[in-house]
Enzyme design. Structure first.
Site, mmCIF file in Angstrom:
data_model
loop_
_atom_site.group_PDB
_atom_site.id
_atom_site.type_symbol
_atom_site.label_atom_id
_atom_site.label_comp_id
_atom_site.label_asym_id
_atom_site.label_seq_id
_atom_site.Cartn_x
_atom_site.Cartn_y
_atom_site.Cartn_z
ATOM 1 N N SER A 1 -64.372 13.713 40.769
ATOM 2 C CA SER A 1 -63.041 13.417 41.286
ATOM 3 C C SER A 1 -62.592 12.019 40.853
ATOM 4 C CB SER A 1 -63.036 13.581 42.807
ATOM 5 O OG SER A 1 -61.729 13.594 43.321
ATOM 6 N N ASP B 1 -58.321 24.195 43.039
ATOM 7 C CA ASP B 1 -58.324 22.737 43.152
ATOM 8 C C ASP B 1 -56.984 22.190 42.674
ATOM 9 O OD1 ASP B 1 -58.784 20.008 43.056
ATOM 10 O OD2 ASP B 1 -60.516 20.121 41.719
ATOM 11 N N HIS C 1 -62.412 22.061 45.076
ATOM 12 C CA HIS C 1 -62.667 20.645 44.820
ATOM 13 C C HIS C 1 -63.827 20.168 45.694
ATOM 14 C CE1 HIS C 1 -61.334 16.650 43.454
ATOM 15 N NE2 HIS C 1 -61.813 16.236 44.620
#
Length: 383
Positions: A202, A297, A327
């Site tokens: 991320s 996501d 995610h």
């Protein structure tokens, strides 16, 4: 009744919540399906039952609403919640605290050395996720142990400065400085300076991508490989996946606004390649990359656009979409089996990329079709 259940569960100690979660994931699949309801299908994809069960638990604990909390409280909450998804059967890994050089002072880091790591072997410099605002060495300790043990390589996890105390570009500057420090001190770390990769999930994937970009445009050492889990690479626009998966799939669109509001409050900075490497005019010369995205996501489309742009620039790249995941899956390896499969596949790609020195001749690239659940994980292959 539902609200009362949420309130009661939130009062349960984290260790007990973790036990409950493991018990639920151990239930027979038909029983789990009764709990979570009908399969979720969206954008031609079906959500994995492991991911659907995790989201069901997430709603009970209201764990995703960081945008309504003070950032300090949000950090504490994530530190506590990471215990619930921790994998408990990771092989023993030696861990020691290391002080590395950041852009404006020393940073804390952890060096993970598995028993099978060769002397003078490869090293992964890892940057944790958390929107540049939350996350820590502790929240990603389990993932780093797993990568080190299963990748049979050393992992250096870096605790870069967080926003809002240190807004953009502090984290990006720290990430590059930490990589350069690792190369300079490779011998002390037991690593080969020519086999040091960067990686992260991320926001950490963003920092790994940015480090690779900045290093390629400046004199000095270059990463040997980049391992990017669902990276954020363009803070300037909202792509279709941002709207499709805005709510209900762990990371929400409101949370993304909350994170960016802390890290890059000046909207003009959001087009800077140090934050949005997808917008860089020239990506040629970057190290080979393995980019994995999740089907459900908000960040999916920008990560995949980045993979395509790397390939167009002549960078060897493999894109792997896990169409049935959400995610954050790299941090959920302690629950079920599907998350572990996806992470194990990425580790295989990392090992292969580092061993080969590249993933193909200049100008080559590969993508894979959206992944479906499989009984066992295998390294990603070019198709």
């Amino acid at each position: 009744m539902a609200l009362r259940a949420v309130q009661l569960l939130e009062r349960v100690p984290i260790s007990v919540q973790a036990t409950i979660a493991r018990a639920l994931f151990g239930l027979p699949k038909p029983v789990r399906r009764l709990l979570i309801g009908a399969p979720v299908r969206l954008d031609g994809q079906e959500l994995a039952s492991d991911a659907q069960l995790l989201l069901w638990l997430d709603k009970l604990t209201d764990a995703s609403m960081v945008q309504s909390r003070d950032h300090v409280i949000a950090r504490t909450a994530l530190d506590a919640k990471s215990e619930i998804v921790r994998k408990r059967d990771v092989e023993p890994v030696d861990v020691r605290t290391v002080e590395v050089a950041g852009a404006e002072g020393p940073l804390q880091a952890r060096l993970y050395t598995p028993a099978k790591a060769p002397d003078d072997g490869p090293l992964l410099v890892f940057y944790h996720g958390g929107g540049w605002v939350i996350g820590s060495l502790g929240t990603h300790d389990n993932l780093c142990r797993f990568i080190a043990a299963n990748g049979e390589l050393r992992v250096l996890s870096v605790d870069y400065r967080l926003a809002p105390e240190a807004p953009f570009p502090a984290a990006a500057d720290d990430a590059l400085a930490a990589f350069r420090w690792a190369v300079k001190h490779a011998a002390d770390l037991g690593a080969n300076p020519d086999a040091i990769a960067v990686g992260g999930d991320s926001a950490g994937g963003n920092l790994a991508a940015v480090t690779s970009y900045l290093a390629s445009k400046r004199r000095g050492a270059q990463p040997a490989f980049q391992l990017l889990f669902y990276p954020g690479v363009d803070a300037s626009v909202r792509r279709p996946s941002r709207e499709l998966f805005a709510e209900g799939f762990f990371l929400t669109s409101r949370e993304m606004d909350w994170f960016l509001g802390h890290y890059a409050p000046d909207e003009a900075s959001r087009t800077d390649p140090k934050l949005s490497p997808l917008l860089a005019s020239n990506l040629a010369g970057l190290p080979p990359a393995y980019i994995t995205t999740a089907g459900f996501d908000p960040l999916r489309d920008e990560g995949e656009a980045y993979a395509r742009k790397l390939g167009e620039a002549g960078v060897p790249v493999v894109l792997r979409r896990h169409a049935d995941l959400i995610h954050g899956f790299a941090n959920f390896i302690g629950l079920g089996t599907r998350f572990t499969e996806a992470v194990s596949e990425a580790i295989g790609a990392l090992r292969t990329g580092l061993a080969m020195g590249s993933m193909g001749s200049p100008g080559s690239s590969a993508t894979t079709k959206p992944a479906q659940p499989r009984k066992r994980s295998t390294p990603a292959k070019k198709q």
